[in-house]
Design a protein around this motif. Sequence first.
Motif, PDB file in Angstrom:
ATOM      1  N   VAL A 199      36.805  32.065  33.981  1.00  0.00           N
ATOM      2  CA  VAL A 199      35.958  33.441  33.760  1.00  0.00           C
ATOM      3  C   VAL A 199      34.862  33.487  34.214  1.00  0.00           C
ATOM      4  O   VAL A 199      33.968  33.141  34.319  1.00  0.00           O
ATOM      5  N   THR A 200      34.402  35.189  33.973  1.00  0.00           N
ATOM      6  CA  THR A 200      32.861  35.364  34.957  1.00  0.00           C
ATOM      7  C   THR A 200      32.244  36.542  34.615  1.00  0.00           C
ATOM      8  O   THR A 200      33.019  36.113  33.126  1.00  0.00           O
ATOM      9  N   ALA A 201      31.354  36.726  34.510  1.00  0.00           N
ATOM     10  CA  ALA A 201      30.331  37.904  34.286  1.00  0.00           C
ATOM     11  C   ALA A 201      31.155  39.673  34.935  1.00  0.00           C
ATOM     12  O   ALA A 201      31.071  39.242  36.592  1.00  0.00           O
ATOM     13  N   ALA A 202      31.203  40.321  34.335  1.00  0.00           N
ATOM     14  CA  ALA A 202      32.020  41.479  35.172  1.00  0.00           C
ATOM     15  C   ALA A 202      30.892  42.078  36.049  1.00  0.00           C
ATOM     16  O   ALA A 202      30.936  42.309  37.049  1.00  0.00           O
ATOM     17  N   HIS A 203      29.629  42.037  35.004  1.00  0.00           N
ATOM     18  CA  HIS A 203      28.414  42.848  36.296  1.00  0.00           C
ATOM     19  C   HIS A 203      28.252  41.644  37.528  1.00  0.00           C
ATOM     20  O   HIS A 203      27.918  41.744  38.789  1.00  0.00           O
ATOM     21  N   CYS A 204      28.546  40.668  38.040  1.00  0.00           N
ATOM     22  CA  CYS A 204      29.072  39.772  38.995  1.00  0.00           C
ATOM     23  C   CYS A 204      30.150  40.388  40.186  1.00  0.00           C
ATOM     24  O   CYS A 204      29.706  40.359  41.350  1.00  0.00           O
ATOM     25  N   VAL A 205      30.631  41.097  39.247  1.00  0.00           N
ATOM     26  CA  VAL A 205      31.518  41.666  40.308  1.00  0.00           C
ATOM     27  C   VAL A 205      32.422  42.790  40.626  1.00  0.00           C
ATOM     28  O   VAL A 205      32.408  43.760  40.957  1.00  0.00           O
ATOM     29  N   GLN A 206      30.487  43.965  40.619  1.00  0.00           N
ATOM     30  CA  GLN A 206      30.197  45.130  40.656  1.00  0.00           C
ATOM     31  C   GLN A 206      30.055  45.730  42.083  1.00  0.00           C
ATOM     32  O   GLN A 206      28.997  44.554  42.677  1.00  0.00           O
ATOM     33  N   ASP A 207      30.748  46.338  42.764  1.00  0.00           N
ATOM     34  CA  ASP A 207      30.334  46.593  44.530  1.00  0.00           C
ATOM     35  C   ASP A 207      28.751  46.839  44.105  1.00  0.00           C
ATOM     36  O   ASP A 207      28.054  47.604  43.772  1.00  0.00           O
ATOM     37  N   GLU A 208      28.215  46.346  45.759  1.00  0.00           N
ATOM     38  CA  GLU A 208      26.966  47.101  45.924  1.00  0.00           C
ATOM     39  C   GLU A 208      27.444  47.831  46.990  1.00  0.00           C
ATOM     40  O   GLU A 208      27.800  47.630  48.117  1.00  0.00           O
ATOM     41  N   PRO A 209      25.739  48.549  47.559  1.00  0.00           N
ATOM     42  CA  PRO A 209      26.004  49.869  49.166  1.00  0.00           C
ATOM     43  C   PRO A 209      26.957  48.500  50.194  1.00  0.00           C
ATOM     44  O   PRO A 209      27.034  49.214  50.860  1.00  0.00           O
ATOM     45  N   LYS A 210      26.440  47.291  50.408  1.00  0.00           N
ATOM     46  CA  LYS A 210      26.463  46.151  51.214  1.00  0.00           C
ATOM     47  C   LYS A 210      27.767  45.025  51.305  1.00  0.00           C
ATOM     48  O   LYS A 210      28.305  45.114  51.851  1.00  0.00           O
ATOM     49  N   SER A 268      33.728  43.770  44.108  1.00  0.00           N
ATOM     50  CA  SER A 268      35.169  43.578  43.193  1.00  0.00           C
ATOM     51  C   SER A 268      36.592  43.158  43.769  1.00  0.00           C
ATOM     52  O   SER A 268      37.623  42.780  43.655  1.00  0.00           O
ATOM     53  N   GLN A 269      36.391  42.950  45.144  1.00  0.00           N
ATOM     54  CA  GLN A 269      37.246  42.572  45.873  1.00  0.00           C
ATOM     55  C   GLN A 269      37.484  41.333  46.557  1.00  0.00           C
ATOM     56  O   GLN A 269      36.199  40.406  46.703  1.00  0.00           O
ATOM     57  N   LYS A 321      36.660  23.838  46.987  1.00  0.00           N
ATOM     58  CA  LYS A 321      36.472  25.103  47.947  1.00  0.00           C
ATOM     59  C   LYS A 321      37.725  25.723  47.461  1.00  0.00           C
ATOM     60  O   LYS A 321      39.292  24.792  47.949  1.00  0.00           O
ATOM     61  N   ARG A 322      37.841  27.102  47.075  1.00  0.00           N
ATOM     62  CA  ARG A 322      38.941  27.535  47.232  1.00  0.00           C
ATOM     63  C   ARG A 322      38.550  29.062  47.495  1.00  0.00           C
ATOM     64  O   ARG A 322      37.280  29.226  47.009  1.00  0.00           O
ATOM     65  N   TYR A 323      39.482  30.281  47.452  1.00  0.00           N
ATOM     66  CA  TYR A 323      39.234  31.280  47.362  1.00  0.00           C
ATOM     67  C   TYR A 323      39.972  32.055  46.457  1.00  0.00           C
ATOM     68  O   TYR A 323      41.216  31.618  45.907  1.00  0.00           O
ATOM     69  N   LEU A 324      39.892  33.658  46.553  1.00  0.00           N
ATOM     70  CA  LEU A 324      40.385  34.001  44.903  1.00  0.00           C
ATOM     71  C   LEU A 324      41.682  34.921  45.939  1.00  0.00           C
ATOM     72  O   LEU A 324      42.053  35.147  47.096  1.00  0.00           O
ATOM     73  N   LYS A 325      42.948  35.163  44.723  1.00  0.00           N
ATOM     74  CA  LYS A 325      43.949  36.249  45.060  1.00  0.00           C
ATOM     75  C   LYS A 325      43.808  37.707  44.346  1.00  0.00           C
ATOM     76  O   LYS A 325      43.924  38.587  44.484  1.00  0.00           O
ATOM     77  N   ARG A 326      42.706  37.675  43.375  1.00  0.00           N
ATOM     78  CA  ARG A 326      42.786  38.558  42.452  1.00  0.00           C
ATOM     79  C   ARG A 326      41.351  39.279  41.655  1.00  0.00           C
ATOM     80  O   ARG A 326      40.911  36.989  40.986  1.00  0.00           O
ATOM     81  N   ILE A 327      40.776  39.418  41.264  1.00  0.00           N
ATOM     82  CA  ILE A 327      39.492  39.775  40.220  1.00  0.00           C
ATOM     83  C   ILE A 327      40.002  41.095  39.161  1.00  0.00           C
ATOM     84  O   ILE A 327      40.413  42.180  39.290  1.00  0.00           O
ATOM     85  N   ILE A 328      39.414  40.691  37.763  1.00  0.00           N
ATOM     86  CA  ILE A 328      40.104  41.587  36.982  1.00  0.00           C
ATOM     87  C   ILE A 328      38.759  41.990  36.132  1.00  0.00           C
ATOM     88  O   ILE A 328      38.188  40.936  35.079  1.00  0.00           O
ATOM     89  N   ALA A 329      37.932  42.927  36.505  1.00  0.00           N
ATOM     90  CA  ALA A 329      36.364  43.325  35.365  1.00  0.00           C
ATOM     91  C   ALA A 329      37.304  43.629  34.336  1.00  0.00           C
ATOM     92  O   ALA A 329      38.291  44.696  33.970  1.00  0.00           O
ATOM     93  N   HIS A 330      36.372  43.502  32.720  1.00  0.00           N
ATOM     94  CA  HIS A 330      37.084  44.255  31.880  1.00  0.00           C
ATOM     95  C   HIS A 330      37.315  46.198  31.560  1.00  0.00           C
ATOM     96  O   HIS A 330      36.430  46.484  32.628  1.00  0.00           O
ATOM     97  N   PRO A 331      37.572  46.580  31.516  1.00  0.00           N
ATOM     98  CA  PRO A 331      38.116  48.363  31.591  1.00  0.00           C
ATOM     99  C   PRO A 331      36.898  48.703  31.235  1.00  0.00           C
ATOM    100  O   PRO A 331      36.440  49.838  31.980  1.00  0.00           O
TER     101      PRO A 331
END
Length: 838
Positions: free
Chosen positions: A638-649, A653-654, A675-685
């Motif tokens: 669980v994390t914050a949605a604002h951490c996974v918002q796209d930025e210009p560069k 979200s991926q 160390k782990r990598y991610l399969k999916r990110i789900i921000a609250h709609p």
Amino acid sequence: MSDEETVIIVTLSSDKDWDQAVTFLPATDSKKLEKKKRPGKTGAIIGIVIFAAVVALMTGLLVWHFHFRKDTKVKKMYAGSINITNQVFLNDYENPNSTEFQALANQVSAQLKELYSKIPQLSKYYVGSTVQAFSEGSVIAYYLSEFHVPVSQETAVNNIMTTMDEMMKKQRRLKDQTGKLMITRMDTSALDSQIFTKHMYTYALHTRPNEVIDIMSPGFPNYPYPQNTFSQWQLRADPGNVIKLDFTTFNMEENCDNDFIKVYDSLLPIEGRLMAQKCGRYSPNNPLGFVSSGNVMLVTLVTNELGDFPGFRAQVSQVPVDRARATSCGGTFTALSGTFTSPNYPKYYPPLMRCEWNIQVPPTMNVKLTFSKFMMSVGGSCLNDYVQVNDEKLCGSLPSTTMRASTTNKMTVIFSSDASYVDRGFNATYQAFEPNNPCPDKFLCSNKRCVSTTLVCDGWNDCGDTSDEKNCQCKSDMISCKNGLCKPMFWKCDGVDDCGDKSDEMNCGAGCKEGEFTCGNGVCISGKQRCDGRNDCTDNSDEADCSGRSTVCLGTNFQCKNGQCISKQNPECDGVQDCTDGSDENDCGVCGLRPFKTSRIVGGQDATEGEWPWQVSLHIKNSLHVCGASIISERWLVTAAHCVQDEPKLRLSQPESWEVYLGLHTQKQLGKAEKRYLKRIIAHPSYNEFTFDYDIALMELDQPVTFRDTIRPICLPSSSYIFPVGKSVWITGWGATKEGGSGATVLQKAEVRIINSTVCDTLMNGQITSRMTCAGVLAGGVDACQGDSGGPMSSIEAGRVFLAGVVSWGDGCARRNKPGIYSTVPKFRAWIKEQTGV
């Protein structure tokens, strides 16, 4: 004895000879007596004889029961040591089979027998003594003395044995000791009889210069330590050296009544030389280490018949006495400031130590001494271990920033420890100051601490003794306590007595009429709405403490899997089965359980390794830490949605933009984390990037993680879970340590308190929604900051830790009257379940 280390392993079964004999009376083979029509003379005589025999038998049994049984003898073993001053230690004394060992052992045994024979309460019960070992100093003899003592005399004999040192000194004064061993000290204590009913393992080790030896519990690391055993490690160093014992792994049962380790400053388990008893788990960041006073040490491990635990590994080495004491014991300081610590700090100081520091600054100045850490073994009125500052003795555990000042340019600090029970000691800093102007351009606290004048009467205890908050004129935006204190407005009506006279909790619902209920936020509702299962107050205060009063299963009640409704507040994972199907406790597992003991060190914000094992560090791939997260299962974070918002560069979200570090403590040691990598990110709609409403997101790992001590999930609260206003919670992360500053290297922690949402909304200019929780610190100046986003706000409940909130936003960092804002996890419980199945 050879110069190489010697290891002796001995396994003994129970000592059956120590069982008390039980005597049974033989059964009588009586013959039948033929009935006669009437009793004759012979029959009467026989009857009288039988009656007399029965009376005699019963009398004998009663006498045996009340007298002889009362004085049934039990075997008592006492471990002891004596210091022999008119002997010189020989290397052959280390070898029990040597002629020299046997000769001195016989002399010690004979003298002990003579000593006991002079004491009537002991002489009649004494069986014999055996010398177990010798060590340097001039010669110390370690022995076991055996007594067969009536049960009724056990206490009396124990009391006499504990005063044997005085008894021995009296006898020596009364008689010429020519040709005798000269004994100056005698330590004695009873051995626990349970030891001799267990399997015993004995290991003897002699360290050498520049050598480190590993010792470990039997079976470690491949198997748990064995059950129902007594193991002991007799450790020796060369003459003129002390032993250092440092545990690198310590993972045992939590209850010291069951399994435990004891460390002794001797070669036998003499309780008067016990340095410490330990159990549970200790992390590398909370180091567990000991130093002996001489060249011997004993480590014992006692286990019962229950439980499987990994055990311990420790490193043993020797250090020359002069070098060990020169580095940390005493000295003279003439500089204007400096720092010094107790010996072996932050590990445990040695027994039988005395150190003296003399501080002398220029004649026109005085000395101020501040203890950032202070933990001395507690004794009656500082009679055992203490630190003496000039004429004042300090002992026990003292708060961080404890301060003492001199009235001259000199200060003497003395550290003293006795023969038993050691602790971590102290870390001290001294500073010279002008007596007429101790705090240039600052406020002088009563404890001589200096703080900024801007901190005076601001509602926060910056001095540590509240002297900066006394006799204040409160500002209009602060609570004016009746006792003269000023407090921040967001502490008003939060159910906590912040003023100290409850004046901040008065008149909270002055407008409520008779028959109405006053909510924690001051709102008035009908008394009939109290405990109806609905959150009518909006802060859940009308549904708190309603155990057993609600009969309808509504949103604020916990619903069991079988449909049963529980009105008890926060029943899940509290260790009590409230649901008849056990569903309130069934899925708890290891969630929210912290593996390591937390240090008693007060002050400071560095977390202990493994203290928050659900804390995650989120890195942009091939870059630095940017956000935190919490483990909730083997696959989900669980994390914050604002951490996974796209930025210009950056396409944040991926999943491919991220790498995840679990079990991390220090950012400079990424290699120690998983160390782990991610399969999916789900921000609250429904996330709103302008208001930060619905600021929560989920991350699925590319492969599941295996839980261990430093990687565990935090417990998820149900949708009905209530974190009441005023409750203390914890925030953790590697974020900036000050507004606009750089991120922390070591994981940080801070205790904050949940704030009344209505007051918080006023402080934050109406930006608080029902999905946000406000929390601020009690002392001020601590808050979540950039880089902490997405991390947990943790609440400790019944020994487990629950995810109360997710770090979301704030107005700057640690600003006064500007609390941190967190996404309220119970509001999102259904959505988390829907997306993850957790």
